[in-house]
Design a protein around this motif. Structure first.
Motif, PDB file in Angstrom:
ATOM      1  N   GLY A 277       6.907   4.045  12.225  1.00 24.82           N
ATOM      2  CA  GLY A 277       5.811   2.318  11.098  1.00 24.82           C
ATOM      3  C   GLY A 277       6.554   1.383  11.452  1.00 24.82           C
ATOM      4  O   GLY A 277       7.668   1.063  11.429  1.00 24.82           O
ATOM      5  N   THR A 299       6.246   0.739   7.129  1.00 23.34           N
ATOM      6  CA  THR A 299       7.419   1.751   6.408  1.00 23.34           C
ATOM      7  C   THR A 299       8.367   0.299   5.096  1.00 23.34           C
ATOM      8  O   THR A 299       8.699  -0.182   5.951  1.00 23.34           O
ATOM      9  CB  THR A 299       7.940   1.938   7.480  1.00 23.34           C
ATOM     10  OG1 THR A 299       7.616   2.631   8.203  1.00 23.34           O
ATOM     11  CG2 THR A 299       9.253   2.524   7.372  1.00 23.34           C
ATOM     12  N   ARG A 310       7.731   6.086   5.304  1.00 23.41           N
ATOM     13  CA  ARG A 310       6.163   5.401   5.086  1.00 23.41           C
ATOM     14  C   ARG A 310       5.162   6.332   4.942  1.00 23.41           C
ATOM     15  O   ARG A 310       5.663   7.357   4.687  1.00 23.41           O
ATOM     16  CB  ARG A 310       5.921   5.968   7.591  1.00 23.41           C
ATOM     17  CG  ARG A 310       4.551   4.917   7.423  1.00 23.41           C
ATOM     18  CD  ARG A 310       4.253   5.079   9.114  1.00 23.41           C
ATOM     19  NE  ARG A 310       4.514   6.892  10.014  1.00 23.41           N
ATOM     20  CZ  ARG A 310       3.444   7.164   9.355  1.00 23.41           C
ATOM     21  NH1 ARG A 310       2.928   6.738   8.627  1.00 23.41           N
ATOM     22  NH2 ARG A 310       3.603   8.515   9.650  1.00 23.41           N
TER      23      ARG A 310
END
Ligand code: FDA
Ligand code: NAD
Length: 427
Positions: A277, A299, A310
């Motif tokens: 992420g 994240t 995440r």
């Protein structure tokens, strides 16, 4: 030619809707905020798609589940965005972003510039082709991520009444769709590689509660294997699923739920990516100070675990959205995002909630019978880190949530099992 906004939200899903509401509460002026989304409709509560949307009687349809009804808040219809001076650019994919120049380029060729960008692009469903199986484009193979997918699934369900469905994947989509298919009088076989359903979260004991109930409803489980190919008829419709274990399952309908990938590709090479992420700090701010990320694509530091995570759940999308807007509009007054992960699901008459982290040793409590609750605690390094409860009351869920947030020390694991909910009540 292009337009300029102070704030642009890229993506029009759950996180975008909750961010928009927060912007209006904190005082955004007419014309300052734009939401640009590939979807043709205003942000909605995605969880409805595998539940109310698939019911045979009185199914949920828009506008009933636009955000932010899922948090018992205002319902943001297209009219609401208009009244609040928020530009909704729908049915428009962003094909590139220049973080340095602070511009987005849409698939229609328009350039949109921003002072602050919030990335809320969520995730896409993983395709079978990524596992080497061809046939995802057959008309009776259904994925479920957005409204278009849900409409297609609902239509396929209607034309498959009393037929056979194969559900690929034993995660959230698999379990929720299997229940919806049964309610639609379709025979269901679930296929997944693990030893039990919901392997990312459930223990074998928790899983057996749900699997036994599904079996009683006629669902068959084929575990420990995966599909290898499809059989097709002359119209390229799937007629059967071939499994690695050599078996073949007849299919009028196939539902695939084999996980997701966050939509980060526009930012690779421009922003720091971690754990799949966009990496953000405790203010949801990315490695570029003008760019924030929220929801499934972000994240972020989960303070209670001291780790970057995440998450792929609606509560985190809602709360990370609110936090980012607060950090943007009132930076001095906004502290660190202190988020306790919260997951839930509803299938048939079941309803469970989970708080925290399913890590460490597990202690189960209670026996599930109609009207009684059943649960589990996870204990890591002597502290309570996770709590699961099926069939609890609103107060019970609040109790386990508060207890998990406090991360109390646990000295006697056996006592947790004996005390059950009583333990959380005394924390
Ligand atoms: P989300 O996916 O909602 O939105 C992303 C948006 O970005 C979409 O509108 C997409 O079109 C747009 N987008 C992406 N790339 C773009 C581009 N290049 N240009 C323009 N637009 C772009 N969770 C839970 O806790 N409980 C539940 O019961 C459920 N149930 C559930 C059911 C189903 C069917 C799904 C698919 C998911 C759930 N979830 C869930 C998960 C939950 O819905 C999910 O965590 C949130 O929707 C995440 O919100 P985001 O806004 O991050 O992404
Ligand atoms: P998931 O990660 O929950 O489950 C994926 C499942 O795919 C695994 O459990 C496994 O059984 C299966 N799998 C993996 N590889 C496979 C293969 N080759 N063949 C067969 N099966 C395979 O993902 P999902 O169920 O696809 O859900 C997608 C997203 O939607 C997730 O982010 C999830 O959090 C979200 N969602 C959440 C809820 C909820 O929170 N109640 C409900 C629906 C969807």
């Amino acid at each position: 030619m292009g337009r300029a906004f102070v704030y642009v939200i890229l993506g029009g899903g759950v996180a975008a809707g909750y961010a928009a509401l927060e912007f209006t509460r904190r005082g955004v002026s007419d014309g300052e905020l734009c939401i640009i989304s590939e979807e043709p409709v205003a942000p909605y509560e995605r969880p409805a798609l595998s539940k109310g949307f698939l019911l045979p009687e009185a199914p949920a349809r828009l506008p009933s589940f636009h955000t932010c009804v899922g948090a018992n808040d205002e319902k943001l219809t297209p009219k609401w965005y208009k009244e609040h001076g928020i530009e909704l650019v729908l049915g428009t994919r962003v094909k590139s972003v220049d973080v340095r120049r602070k511009t987005l380029l849409s698939s229609t060729g328009e350039t949109i510039s921003y002072k602050i960008l919030i990335i809320a692009t969520g995730a896409r469903a993983l395709k079978l082709e990524e596992f080497g199986v061809e046939g995802s484009d057959a008309e009776n193979v259904c994925y479920l991520r957005d409204l278009g997918d849900a409409n297609r699934l609902a239509t396929t369900i209607k034309s498959s009444s009393n037929g056979n469905a194969v559900v690929i994947g034993g995660g959230y989509i698999g379990m929720e769709c299997a229940a919806s298919l049964v309610i639609n009088k379709i025979n269901v076989t679930m296929v997944f590689p693990e030893a039990h359903c919901m392997a990312r979260l459930f223990t074998p004991k928790i899983a057996s509660l749900y699997e036994d109930y599904y079996r009683a409803k006629g669902v068959k489980f084929v575990k420990g294997t995966v599909l290898t190919s499809f059989e097709f008829d002359e119209n390229k419709k799937v007629t059967a699923v071939n499994l690695k274990d050599g078996n073949q399952l007849p299919a009028d309908l196939v539902v695939v739920g084999i996980g997701i990938r966050p939509n980060t590709s526009l930012f690779e090479g421009q922003l720091t990516i971690e754990k799949g992420g966009i990496k953000v700090n405790s203010k949801m701010q990315s490695s570029d100070s003008s760019v924030y990320a929220i929801g499934d694509v972000a994240t972020f530091p989960v303070k209670i675990f001291g780790e970057m995570r995440r998450l792929e759940h609606v509560d985190s999308a809602r709360k990370s959205a609110r936090h980012a807007v607060s950090a943007i509009m009132e930076p001095e007054k906004t502290g660190e995002f202190d988020y306790l992960p919260f997951f839930y699901s509803r299938v048939f008459a079941f309803s469970w909630q989970f708080y925290g982290d399913p890590a460490g040793e597990v202690m189960h409590f209670g026996e599930y019978e109609d009207g009684k609750s059943f649960g589990a605690y996870w204990v890591k390094k002597g502290y309570l880190v996770g709590s699961f409860l099926e069939g609890g009351s609103k107060e019970d869920y609040e109790t386990i949530s508060k207890a998990t947030q406090l991360k109390p020390a646990v000295t006697d694991l056996e006592a947790l099992g004996r005390e059950g909910l009583g333990f959380a009540q005394t924390v």
